[in-house]
Design a protein around this motif. Structure first.
Motif, PDB file in Angstrom:
ATOM      1  N   ALA A   1       7.960  17.333  13.498  1.00 56.55           N
ATOM      2  CA  ALA A   1       6.720  18.100  13.498  1.00 56.55           C
ATOM      3  C   ALA A   1       6.888  19.314  14.407  1.00 56.55           C
ATOM      4  N   THR A   2       6.182  20.379  14.067  1.00 56.62           N
ATOM      5  CA  THR A   2       6.246  21.584  14.893  1.00 56.62           C
ATOM      6  C   THR A   2       5.297  21.493  16.083  1.00 56.62           C
TER       7      THR A   2
ATOM      8  N   MET B   1       3.532  18.546   8.053  1.00 55.76           N
ATOM      9  CA  MET B   1       3.426  19.966   7.747  1.00 55.76           C
ATOM     10  C   MET B   1       1.962  20.380   7.733  1.00 55.76           C
TER      11      MET B   1
ATOM     12  N   ALA C   1       7.899  24.057   9.814  1.00 49.82           N
ATOM     13  CA  ALA C   1       8.013  22.741   9.180  1.00 49.82           C
ATOM     14  C   ALA C   1       8.673  22.859   7.813  1.00 49.82           C
TER      15      ALA C   1
END
Length: 122
Positions: free
Chosen positions: A12-13, A45, A52
């Motif tokens: 995950a970002t 995302m 992502a």
């Protein structure tokens, strides 16, 4: 006695969202979360989440990588690209249940017959 749980790596970002999702996964007795090289890679995302998407492309290039995508929103073009990347399952963040998540992880790991992506999205 060997651990029979499916190992899952979460990408995950947003580290806070990742931590929340990891906590959610740890509630599932069949799953063990690992930092690297899990049986299944789970990608979170968000909307307009270019980093992502880049991670999803990178993972799809790795041979034998089993990817489950959990998305906030995907347009038609993004959905077609995801199918080309070889993503095993797409789950929508809203309405996500532990049961759906577990079925997607099991399917990606090869524990049950693989349904076509179109069927998985319905």
């Amino acid at each position: 006695m060997p651990d029979k749980r499916i190992t899952v790596t979460v990408h995950a970002t947003d580290e806070l969202n990742r931590a929340r999702f990891v906590r959610r996964l740890r509630e599932l007795p069949e799953v063990r979360v690992v930092r690297e090289d899990g049986d299944v890679s789970l990608v979170l995302m968000g909307t307009d989440d270019a980093p992502a998407a880049a991670e999803l492309r990178r993972l799809s290039l790795a041979l034998e990588r089993r990817v489950v995508l959990v998305a906030e929103v995907l347009g038609e073009l993004e959905l077609m690209a995801v199918a080309e990347y070889g993503v095993r399952s797409v789950l929508w963040l809203r309405g996500l249940t532990a049961g759906r998540l577990l079925r997607a992880v099991h399917a990606a790991a090869g524990c049950c017959p693989r349904a076509p992506l179109v069927t998985a999205l319905v």
